[in-house]
Design an enzyme around this catalytic site. Structure first.
Site, PDB file in Angstrom:
ATOM      1  N   TYR A 150      -1.702  -0.172  10.415  1.00  0.00           N
ATOM      2  CA  TYR A 150      -1.782  -0.693   9.048  1.00  0.00           C
ATOM      3  C   TYR A 150      -0.588  -0.227   8.228  1.00  0.00           C
ATOM      4  CZ  TYR A 150      -3.479  -0.926   4.192  1.00  0.00           C
ATOM      5  OH  TYR A 150      -3.596  -1.143   2.840  1.00  0.00           O
TER       6      TYR A 150
ATOM      7  N   SER B  48       0.850  -1.195   0.000  1.00  0.00           N
ATOM      8  CA  SER B  48       0.000   0.000   0.000  1.00  0.00           C
ATOM      9  C   SER B  48       0.882   1.241   0.000  1.00  0.00           C
ATOM     10  CB  SER B  48      -0.896   0.017   1.240  1.00  0.00           C
ATOM     11  OG  SER B  48      -1.616   1.237   1.326  1.00  0.00           O
TER      12      SER B  48
END
Length: 262
Positions: free
Chosen positions: A157, A146
């Site tokens: 995350y 990501s």
């Protein structure tokens, strides 16, 4: 006169796609099957079998596994090797932020859950697939990371995806002499259909909905194109990196985020 049918990029290849029941993983697995790959759709959602059956005349199989455990990852790899005779390509798409909130608002168990979800399946699957790729004489691992390694309201995350990037680069260096490529894409915000199984089973409270709105604004503002990408715009680079067209690319993390490098 019968029209000639050209083989797709993945003819003769066995692929495992994790997180294949929905989202980017589903689209990747379906496209790979359409391009003549023998594809194992892996997910812990029961409806992954329905997804695997969506491509007519394709050689597909489905396997339920909890990839947040090494045992689940190893079982998925064994199933693929036993079903199709080996493994050539692993595409790891499992992951995704469970909650959006400032870091100080996370409880320790929530931090642990984010790391388990967005780092451990990739870490375990890369480990579990290695004997199968070595036995095959080489292969390819594509990790879906990501660009949110730089972003607001999802620090755990972000840390997990930073780990995926480090794993990709270190493992590529370690395995290059075994004819195994390890690469990754780093998607930005992506428009996707509503998830049949939400990441946050408890639902978002009013504060989290507000923080999510701030994330959406940040993601669009950080993108040079000022928009989210489409699923198709994520699938294409993932499958390019998985294919023999990318045979001289390893250790790279390709941002796919409209110019936001993360």
């Amino acid at each position: 006169m019968t029209a000639r049918r050209f083989k797709g990029r993945f003819a003769g290849k066995v692929l495992i796609v994790t997180g294949a029941a929905q989202g980017i993983g589903r689209a990747v697995a379906i496209r790979a099957a359409q391009e003549d790959g023998q594809v194992v759709f892996v997910d812990r959602a029961d409806f992954v079998a329905d997804t695997a059956a969506e491509v007519p005349d394709a050689q597909t199989a489905a396997f339920n596994a909890d990839l947040e455990t090494w045992e689940g990852a190893a079982a998925a790899m064994r199933f693929a090797a036993e079903t199709f005779g080996g493994i050539d390509i692993l595409i790891n798409t499992v992951g995704g932020a469970i909650r959006m909130r400032p870091y100080g608002e996370f409880d320790p168990p929530q931090i642990d859950a984010e790391i388990r979800r967005s780092l451990m399946p990739t870490l375990y699957c890369c480990h579990a697939v290695l004997p199968h790729l070595v036995a095959r004489g080489g292969g390819t691992i594509v990790n879906v990371s990501s660009n949110a390694t730089r972003g607001i309201h999802r620090v755990p995350y972000s840390a997990a995806k930073g780990g995926v990037n480090a794993l990709t680069q270190s493992l590529a260096m370690e395995l290059a002499d075994r004819n195994i490529r390890v690469v990754a894409t780093a998607p930005g915000g992506t428009e996707a259909p509503p998830r049949r199984i939400p990441r946050n089973a408890d639902g978002d409270n009013e504060a989290e909905k507000g923080w999510m709105g701030e994330v959406v604004r940040q993601v669009k503002q950080s993108s040079l194109m000022k928009r989210y990408g489409t699923i198709e715009e994520q699938v294409a680079p993932i499958l390019f990196l998985a294919s023999d067209e990318a045979s001289y690319i390893t250790g790279s993390v390709l941002p796919v985020a409209g110019g936001d490098l993360g």
